[in-house]
Enzyme design. Structure first.
Site, mmCIF file in Angstrom:
data_model
loop_
_atom_site.group_PDB
_atom_site.id
_atom_site.type_symbol
_atom_site.label_atom_id
_atom_site.label_comp_id
_atom_site.label_asym_id
_atom_site.label_seq_id
_atom_site.Cartn_x
_atom_site.Cartn_y
_atom_site.Cartn_z
ATOM 1 N N CYS A 131 0.811 -1.218 0.000
ATOM 2 C CA CYS A 131 0.000 0.000 0.000
ATOM 3 C C CYS A 131 0.844 1.268 0.000
ATOM 4 C CB CYS A 131 -0.960 0.006 1.184
ATOM 5 S SG CYS A 131 -0.220 -0.488 2.737
ATOM 6 N N HIS A 256 -3.211 6.501 3.305
ATOM 7 C CA HIS A 256 -1.798 6.824 3.526
ATOM 8 C C HIS A 256 -1.469 8.194 2.925
ATOM 9 C CE1 HIS A 256 -1.163 2.936 5.030
ATOM 10 N NE2 HIS A 256 -0.411 2.388 4.090
HETATM 11 N N1 LIG Z 1 -4.626 -3.424 4.754
HETATM 12 C C1 LIG Z 1 -3.949 -2.843 3.762
HETATM 13 O O1 LIG Z 1 -3.901 -1.603 3.648
HETATM 14 C C2 LIG Z 1 -3.219 -3.686 2.753
HETATM 15 C C3 LIG Z 1 -2.689 -3.058 1.615
HETATM 16 C C4 LIG Z 1 -1.977 -3.820 0.664
HETATM 17 C C5 LIG Z 1 -1.843 -5.168 0.873
HETATM 18 N N2 LIG Z 1 -2.368 -5.747 1.999
HETATM 19 C C6 LIG Z 1 -2.206 -7.192 2.159
HETATM 20 O O2 LIG Z 1 -3.474 -7.798 1.940
HETATM 21 C C7 LIG Z 1 -3.595 -8.965 2.742
HETATM 22 C C8 LIG Z 1 -4.860 -8.853 3.599
HETATM 23 O O3 LIG Z 1 -4.728 -7.732 4.465
HETATM 24 P P1 LIG Z 1 -5.908 -7.234 5.421
HETATM 25 O O4 LIG Z 1 -5.452 -5.896 5.876
HETATM 26 O O5 LIG Z 1 -7.244 -7.373 4.780
HETATM 27 O O6 LIG Z 1 -5.802 -8.290 6.639
HETATM 28 P P2 LIG Z 1 -6.940 -8.730 7.701
HETATM 29 O O7 LIG Z 1 -7.892 -7.613 7.948
HETATM 30 O O8 LIG Z 1 -6.191 -9.286 8.847
HETATM 31 O O9 LIG Z 1 -7.732 -9.897 6.933
HETATM 32 C C9 LIG Z 1 -7.121 -11.142 6.681
HETATM 33 C C10 LIG Z 1 -8.051 -12.030 5.874
HETATM 34 O O10 LIG Z 1 -7.356 -13.259 5.650
HETATM 35 C C11 LIG Z 1 -8.159 -14.345 6.136
HETATM 36 N N3 LIG Z 1 -7.300 -15.395 6.687
HETATM 37 C C12 LIG Z 1 -6.427 -15.304 7.713
HETATM 38 N N4 LIG Z 1 -5.845 -16.516 7.925
HETATM 39 C C13 LIG Z 1 -6.373 -17.370 7.014
HETATM 40 C C14 LIG Z 1 -6.207 -18.741 6.750
HETATM 41 N N5 LIG Z 1 -5.341 -19.507 7.448
HETATM 42 N N6 LIG Z 1 -6.932 -19.301 5.741
HETATM 43 C C15 LIG Z 1 -7.819 -18.568 5.037
HETATM 44 N N7 LIG Z 1 -8.034 -17.242 5.245
HETATM 45 C C16 LIG Z 1 -7.320 -16.653 6.228
HETATM 46 C C17 LIG Z 1 -9.012 -13.730 7.229
HETATM 47 O O11 LIG Z 1 -10.131 -14.562 7.433
HETATM 48 P P3 LIG Z 1 -10.864 -14.673 8.888
HETATM 49 O O12 LIG Z 1 -11.907 -13.602 8.913
HETATM 50 O O13 LIG Z 1 -11.450 -16.032 8.837
HETATM 51 O O14 LIG Z 1 -9.801 -14.501 9.927
HETATM 52 C C18 LIG Z 1 -9.356 -12.392 6.588
HETATM 53 O O15 LIG Z 1 -10.373 -12.562 5.635
HETATM 54 C C19 LIG Z 1 -2.285 -9.053 3.552
HETATM 55 O O16 LIG Z 1 -1.372 -9.877 2.913
HETATM 56 C C20 LIG Z 1 -1.797 -7.618 3.555
HETATM 57 O O17 LIG Z 1 -0.389 -7.530 3.725
HETATM 58 C C21 LIG Z 1 -3.070 -5.055 2.922
#
Ligand SMILES: NC(=O)c1ccc[n+]([C@@H]2O[C@H](COP(=O)([O-])OP(=O)(O)OC[C@H]3O[C@@H](n4cnc5c(N)ncnc54)[C@H](OP(=O)(O)O)[C@@H]3O)[C@@H](O)[C@H]2O)c1
Length: 352
Positions: A131, A256
């Site tokens: 991001c 950001h």
């Molecule tokens: N947030 C940002 O600004 C951003 C920007 C760019 C990239 N990213 C990347 O995008 C990805 C997701 O980020 P996020 O911010 O959305 O994280 P998050 O809010 O923690 O959400 C994580 C998601 O992954 C699922 N998950 C976790 N463990 C799992 C497993 N073992 N098997 C299947 N599903 C699983 C969770 O499901 P449950 O609900 O079942 O736990 C939830 O749907 C990450 O790799 C992050 O680095 C994030």
């Protein structure tokens, strides 16, 4: 082929997943089935996508059967394990995590800059940048196309939601503890009020800024800072580009901000930089400080573009510009960029 491809959203219940479901409901509908997947914790929930409640499935091999395009919005270690499995089953994976971004056999794509890269995907995986890189790269890439960038010095002011739903919950909890108090005028008082509940942050985030995100790397750099460098180099195709980044968490829920010092091969003018930025897809120029017009995260949250203001020529270098850039880390910084990539792949299904 000429059929609507089946899409899987893996991580549909997270911070990025929630925004992805909104975007899928708003964009032209290029998908056949849309399958929502998470861990077992959230399986059975029924979020709304494309106007319909849709049951969330637990991630397993069956859930990935028959999927054409899989958006992976899950933690890095989960993507590292499951993206190759989805690809082996025939899906084109668009991964939002850092797991594959620097893999030479995985393109790192920003559709405004290197759209052609999406087609060369020998592992069946396409990566979307982080991001912080996405907050600045569309604007910097547009200026690079004309002036030729030679060095970037950036300071990123990162929102809590880039640490996922846990980050948002932690910041909101901390803000509720400090609201209406007189905290913030003696050392350590905020830390004592917030207690051990720093959430994913290295120090209290309410009433504070924290000059750390990611994990420790050699030389005192954080993983987040090194990613900005490596990802920018890969996307722009400039492996030697000089990049120095400092990443700081600020008490902003989403969006950001990045202060950019960009040095170019050629002399720059603010007038020409304004013209370029005002006409670049995905960029909004909002730069009239006399009228109080410059982007702030509170104003741009929930919007798609990269907002650019405070464009100045460096006082001591006729080849350098200073910019202040804001972008929603959950939209262009994550879900939107991934969906743009996925829609480019979906277009391949429409070709006979
Ligand atoms: N947030 C940002 O600004 C951003 C920007 C760019 C990239 N990213 C990347 O995008 C990805 C997701 O980020 P996020 O911010 O959305 O994280 P998050 O809010 O923690 O959400 C994580 C998601 O992954 C699922 N998950 C976790 N463990 C799992 C497993 N073992 N098997 C299947 N599903 C699983 C969770 O499901 P449950 O609900 O079942 O736990 C939830 O749907 C990450 O790799 C992050 O680095 C994030």
């Amino acid at each position: 082929m000429n059929r609507k491809p089946t899409l899987a959203v893996v991580g549909a219940t997270g911070a990025v997943g929630a925004v992805m479901l909104q975007i899928l409901s708003q964009h032209a509908d290029v998908w056949g089935d849309v399958r929502l997947i998470s861990s077992k914790r959230s399986a059975g929930r029924r979020p709304v996508v494309r106007g319909e409640e849709t049951e969330v499935l637990a991630l397993d091999e069956d859930a990935l059967e028959g999927v054409d395009v899989a958006l992976f919005l899950v933690p890095e270690e989960v993507a590292a394990q499951w993206a190759p499995i989805a690809a082996a089953k025939g899906a084109v994976v668009v991964d939002n995590s850092a797991a594959f971004r620097m893999d030479p056999d995985v393109p790192l794509v920003v559709p405004e800059i290197n759209p052609h890269a999406v087609r060369a995907r020998p592992r069946g995986i396409v990566a979307s940048p982080g991001c912080t890189t996405l907050a600045l790269i569309v604007a910097v890439g547009a200026l690079h196309a004309e002036f030729g960038v030679s060095e970037l010095v950036v300071s990123a002011y990162q929102a809590a939601s880039s640490a996922g739903q846990d980050g948002v919950t932690a910041l909101r909890g901390q803000l509720s503890l400090v609201a209406g108090t007189r905290l913030g005028d003696s050392p350590g008082d905020v830390r004592r009020a917030v207690g051990d509940d720093g959430g994913p942050f290295a120090a209290p985030l309410a009433l504070n800024v924290v000059p750390w995100s990611g994990s420790l790397r050699e030389g005192g750099w954080s993983s987040e800072e090194l990613r900005v460098r490596e990802e920018t180099r890969k996307i722009l195709g400039l492996p030697e580009l000089r990049v120095s980044a400092t990443c700081v968490r600020v008490p902003v829920v989403t969006a950001h901000s990045v202060s950019v010092h960009a040095k170019f091969e050629n002399e720059v003018t603010v007038a020409r930089a304004h013209e370029i930025l005002a006409t670049s897809p995905g960029v909004v120029l909002y730069d009239d400080p006399a009228a109080g017009d410059y982007p702030t995260p509170a104003d741009v949250v929930g919007t798609d573009p990269t907002w650019v203001g405070r464009v100045r020529r460096a006082l001591d270098d006729e080849r350098a510009l200073e910019l202040f850039v804001c972008g929603d880390n959950l939209r262009k910084g994550a879900a939107l960029n991934a969906v743009q990539i996925a829609e480019a792949v979906a277009a391949e299904f429409a070709v006979d």
